[in-house]
Design a protein around this motif. Structure first.
Motif, short mmCIF file in Angstrom:
data_model
loop_
_atom_site.label_atom_id
_atom_site.label_comp_id
_atom_site.label_asym_id
_atom_site.label_seq_id
_atom_site.Cartn_x
_atom_site.Cartn_y
_atom_site.Cartn_z
N VAL A 347 0.83 -1.20 0.00
CA VAL A 347 0.00 0.00 0.00
C VAL A 347 0.86 1.25 0.00
CG1 VAL A 347 -1.83 1.24 1.21
CG2 VAL A 347 -1.78 -1.27 1.26
N ASP A 348 0.71 2.06 -1.04
CA ASP A 348 1.32 3.38 -1.10
C ASP A 348 0.39 4.36 -0.38
OD1 ASP A 348 2.92 5.52 -1.75
OD2 ASP A 348 2.28 5.62 -3.85
N THR A 349 0.94 5.27 0.37
CA THR A 349 0.11 6.18 1.18
C THR A 349 0.30 7.62 0.75
OG1 THR A 349 1.86 6.27 2.85
CG2 THR A 349 0.09 4.68 3.20
N GLY A 350 -0.66 8.46 1.12
CA GLY A 350 -0.57 9.89 0.84
C GLY A 350 0.32 10.60 1.84
N ASN A 351 0.25 11.92 1.80
CA ASN A 351 1.13 12.73 2.64
C ASN A 351 0.45 13.25 3.89
OD1 ASN A 351 3.02 12.41 0.58
ND2 ASN A 351 2.37 14.27 -0.46
N ASN A 352 -0.84 12.95 4.04
CA ASN A 352 -1.59 13.47 5.19
C ASN A 352 -1.77 12.36 6.22
OD1 ASN A 352 -3.27 14.73 7.00
ND2 ASN A 352 -5.01 14.89 5.60
N MET A 353 -0.91 12.33 7.22
CA MET A 353 -0.98 11.27 8.22
C MET A 353 -2.16 11.43 9.17
SD MET A 353 2.37 12.20 10.53
CE MET A 353 2.06 10.94 11.76
N ARG A 354 -2.93 12.52 9.02
CA ARG A 354 -4.14 12.69 9.81
C ARG A 354 -5.39 12.19 9.07
NH1 ARG A 354 -1.23 17.53 10.84
NH2 ARG A 354 -0.61 17.70 13.05
N ALA A 355 -5.24 11.85 7.79
CA ALA A 355 -6.38 11.34 7.02
C ALA A 355 -6.81 9.99 7.58
CB ALA A 355 -6.00 11.21 5.55
N SER A 356 -8.11 9.77 7.64
CA SER A 356 -8.61 8.54 8.28
C SER A 356 -8.19 7.29 7.52
CB SER A 356 -10.13 8.60 8.41
OG SER A 356 -10.75 8.64 7.13
N ASN A 357 -8.10 7.37 6.18
CA ASN A 357 -7.69 6.19 5.42
C ASN A 357 -6.20 5.90 5.62
OD1 ASN A 357 -7.01 8.51 3.81
ND2 ASN A 357 -6.65 7.14 2.10
N TRP A 358 -5.41 6.93 5.89
CA TRP A 358 -3.99 6.76 6.19
C TRP A 358 -3.83 5.99 7.50
CZ3 TRP A 358 -0.16 7.50 9.65
CH2 TRP A 358 1.17 7.64 9.20
N VAL A 359 -4.58 6.41 8.52
CA VAL A 359 -4.51 5.74 9.83
C VAL A 359 -5.04 4.32 9.71
CG1 VAL A 359 -5.31 5.81 12.22
CG2 VAL A 359 -4.75 7.94 11.04
N ALA A 360 -6.10 4.12 8.91
CA ALA A 360 -6.66 2.77 8.74
C ALA A 360 -5.65 1.84 8.09
CB ALA A 360 -7.93 2.84 7.90
N GLU A 376 18.24 15.67 4.28
CA GLU A 376 17.85 16.11 5.62
C GLU A 376 16.34 16.24 5.75
OE1 GLU A 376 19.48 16.49 8.33
OE2 GLU A 376 21.59 16.84 7.86
N ASP A 377 15.67 16.85 4.74
CA ASP A 377 14.24 17.13 4.88
C ASP A 377 13.39 15.87 4.86
OD1 ASP A 377 14.86 16.67 2.23
OD2 ASP A 377 13.65 18.33 1.44
N THR A 378 13.65 14.94 3.95
CA THR A 378 12.84 13.72 3.91
C THR A 378 13.14 12.82 5.10
OG1 THR A 378 14.49 12.76 2.41
CG2 THR A 378 12.51 13.69 1.42
N ALA A 379 14.38 12.82 5.57
CA ALA A 379 14.73 12.01 6.75
C ALA A 379 14.07 12.59 7.99
CB ALA A 379 16.24 11.96 6.92
N ALA A 380 14.05 13.92 8.13
CA ALA A 380 13.38 14.53 9.28
C ALA A 380 11.88 14.24 9.25
CB ALA A 380 13.63 16.04 9.28
N SER A 381 11.30 14.23 8.07
CA SER A 381 9.87 13.91 7.95
C SER A 381 9.62 12.47 8.39
CB SER A 381 9.43 14.10 6.49
OG SER A 381 8.09 13.70 6.32
N ALA A 382 10.50 11.55 8.00
CA ALA A 382 10.34 10.14 8.41
C ALA A 382 10.50 9.99 9.92
CB ALA A 382 11.36 9.27 7.68
N ALA A 383 11.46 10.71 10.52
CA ALA A 383 11.67 10.63 11.96
C ALA A 383 10.46 11.20 12.71
CB ALA A 383 12.95 11.37 12.35
N TRP A 384 9.92 12.30 12.20
CA TRP A 384 8.72 12.90 12.80
C TRP A 384 7.54 11.94 12.72
CZ3 TRP A 384 4.26 14.92 10.06
CH2 TRP A 384 3.37 15.64 10.87
N LEU A 385 7.43 11.24 11.58
CA LEU A 385 6.37 10.24 11.41
C LEU A 385 6.47 9.16 12.48
CD1 LEU A 385 4.30 8.45 9.75
CD2 LEU A 385 6.30 7.62 8.52
N LEU A 386 7.68 8.65 12.71
CA LEU A 386 7.85 7.58 13.69
C LEU A 386 7.48 8.05 15.09
CD1 LEU A 386 11.21 6.07 12.40
CD2 LEU A 386 8.92 5.13 12.13
N ASP A 387 7.85 9.28 15.43
CA ASP A 387 7.47 9.82 16.73
C ASP A 387 5.95 9.88 16.86
OD1 ASP A 387 10.14 10.10 17.27
OD2 ASP A 387 10.20 12.26 16.88
N GLY A 388 5.28 10.32 15.79
CA GLY A 388 3.82 10.42 15.83
C GLY A 388 3.14 9.07 15.93
N LEU A 389 3.68 8.07 15.25
CA LEU A 389 3.08 6.74 15.32
C LEU A 389 3.23 6.13 16.70
CD1 LEU A 389 4.09 5.18 11.87
CD2 LEU A 389 1.82 5.94 12.60
#
Length: 470
Positions: A347-360, A376-389
């Protein structure tokens, strides 16, 4: 169709299955093998009926119910034939006496129990136990109705004739590996196989990774590719993973664009004779609700088959004027149906980690794949994602996640790559680097044949790392 079979145990290694006037005999060289074959025969009936089938098992003076589900699981309930209604007892033909053993043991005990080497204990116990008279061999029902065996009845002491399974199981588990690459492969070809070296270290590594990717799965698996930043290599990773799994496993793989509005997975896939998307499939999903109305072939009008790479693509909405979106409910409905037809859903996902289908999608994932370019920018985004999850309670899935670090150019920043690997190796299970490949730069449909050998090998490593955890 209703199945009401009767299983007549005629010896410790043979049984007859009676159904609608027909008689099918099963043999095995061991008692455990016979038990497995009886259960498998009833399972096939259950799979055909689409529901559990209850068989009446008769072993001499003992009978019990064997309930087998389409997935092969089964339960048993024992009962003495003397306690059963007379009409039921009379309806079941009995061909031979049961082997000496406990009077009410279930099939998993009766057929697995070993034949005593010394008959003396059985003779001694006969003085205190109630004798069970042997029933005469029936020449009527058992010799008619399509039975395939002729000749004298085997006794428990006789060895059953070996079957084709015995022959196949006597083979070596795997042929000795032979080199096909490098100087070892050249020697083998030059000598016509007279000298056949084993594979070298690199080739053996590839073979081991291929076997991991090809390992058997006991249920459908969902792999979700994540990074909330655009341009992080998610769509490319989804397609290359699907191509690797598809070619190595022989199909039954789906790459699915789970963007709530529009994604680019369909654009990066090879052309298809239609432009239907997940939205179209969702509108027609009721036709796949029942097996008699659905088929894998019917999905061909909604997915885009990547013939050479042996996987399918389900694109997200491509209508610029459309206002429809995919939410969590829509994702769950699609996921439920697609899991019936594919072994692997990537599954490829969008960029909105608050979207309900993303969380599902994250909730449904059996394996998370975190993707970042060595920037730096894409890696920081990935690290932020992991913190949020982790804050959302997905700690276990993050601990088992695989991180992909993709080189953004032919000469990526080595020090940055090492720093990113150091970080992500501490927060996910494994980090795998994939090289830059000029064949992926133009943003058009991916030509899998144009990928470099280094790229193919790296993605085989990624797929093996994921498969090891499925």
């Amino acid at each position: 169709m209703t199945f009401e079979p009767t299983v007549l145990v005629t010896s410790q290694t043979a049984a007859e299955i009676h159904l609608a006037g027909e008689v099918d005999e099963v043999f095995a060289s061991t008692q455990e093998g016979l038990r497995s074959r009886i259960v498998e025969s009833i399972r096939l009936m259950a799979a055909s009926a689409g529901e559990p089938v209850t068989a009446t098992v008769v072993d001499g003076a003992t009978r019990w119910a064997l309930v087998v589900s389409p997935d092969g699981s089964f339960t048993e309930a024992t009962a003495s034939a003397a306690d059963a209604p007379a009409s039921d007892a009379a309806a079941v033909p009995v061909a031979a006496a049961a082997p000496t053993g406990p009077a009410a043991a279930p099939i998993s005990a009766v057929l697995v129990a070993s034949v005593p080497a010394d008959p003396a204990p059985a003779v001694e116990s006969a003085a205190t136990a109630t004798a069970v008279p042997a029933a005469p061999v029936a020449d009527g029902p058992l010799r008619s109705g399509g039975t395939r065996r002729e000749g004298a009845q085997r006794t428990p002491a006789q060895r059953a004739t070996p079957t084709v399974d015995d022959l196949l199981n006597s083979r070596a588990d795997r042929a000795r590996p032979r080199a096909t690459e490098g100087w070892r492969g050249a020697i083998r070809r030059l000598t016509g196989g007279a000298i056949s070296p084993r594979p070298g270290k690199a080739e053996q590594s590839r073979l081991d990774r291929e076997r991991l990717v090809q390992r058997r799965l006991d249920a459908p698996r969902t792999i979700v590719v994540l990074n909330p930043k655009g341009g992080a290599h998610k769509t490319t990773s989804t397609l290359l993973l699907a191509a690797t799994f598809g070619t190595q496993r022989g199909g039954a793989t789906l790459a699915w664009d789970n963007n709530e509005t529009r994604g680019t997975l369909g654009w990066r896939a090879q052309n298809a004779p239609h432009h239907r998307t997940a939205v179209d499939l969702l509108e027609d999903l009721d036709r796949f609700a029942t097996p008699d109305r659905a088929s894998l072939a019917a999905l061909d009008t909604y997915v885009r088959t990547q013939v050479d790479a042996r996987f399918d693509v389900l694109a997200s909405d491509e209508d610029a004027a459309a206002s429809s979106t995919i939410d969590a409910t829509a994702f769950d409905r699609l996921h439920d149906v697609l899991s019936r037809y594919y072994r692997l859903l990537i599954v490829d996902t969008g960029n909105n980690m608050r979207a309900s289908n993303w969380v599902a999608a994250v909730a449904a994932a059996d394996q998370l794949v975190i993707v970042s370019t060595v920037r730096e920018d894409t890696a920081a985004s990935a690290a932020w994602l992991l913190d949020g999850l982790r804050e959302k309670g997905f700690d276990h899935k993050i601990d088992e996640a695989v991180t992909i670090l993709a080189a953004p150019s032919a000469k990526p920043d080595r020090k940055l790559a090492e720093r990113l690997e150091r970080h992500f190796s501490q927060v996910t299970a494994e980090v795998v680097h994939v090289p830059f490949d000029a064949a992926l730069v133009d943003g058009g449909p991916i030509d899998f044949d144009a990928l470099s050998p280094e790229t193919r090998d790296a993605w085989l490593t990624v797929a093996a790392s994921i498969a090891r955890r499925l």
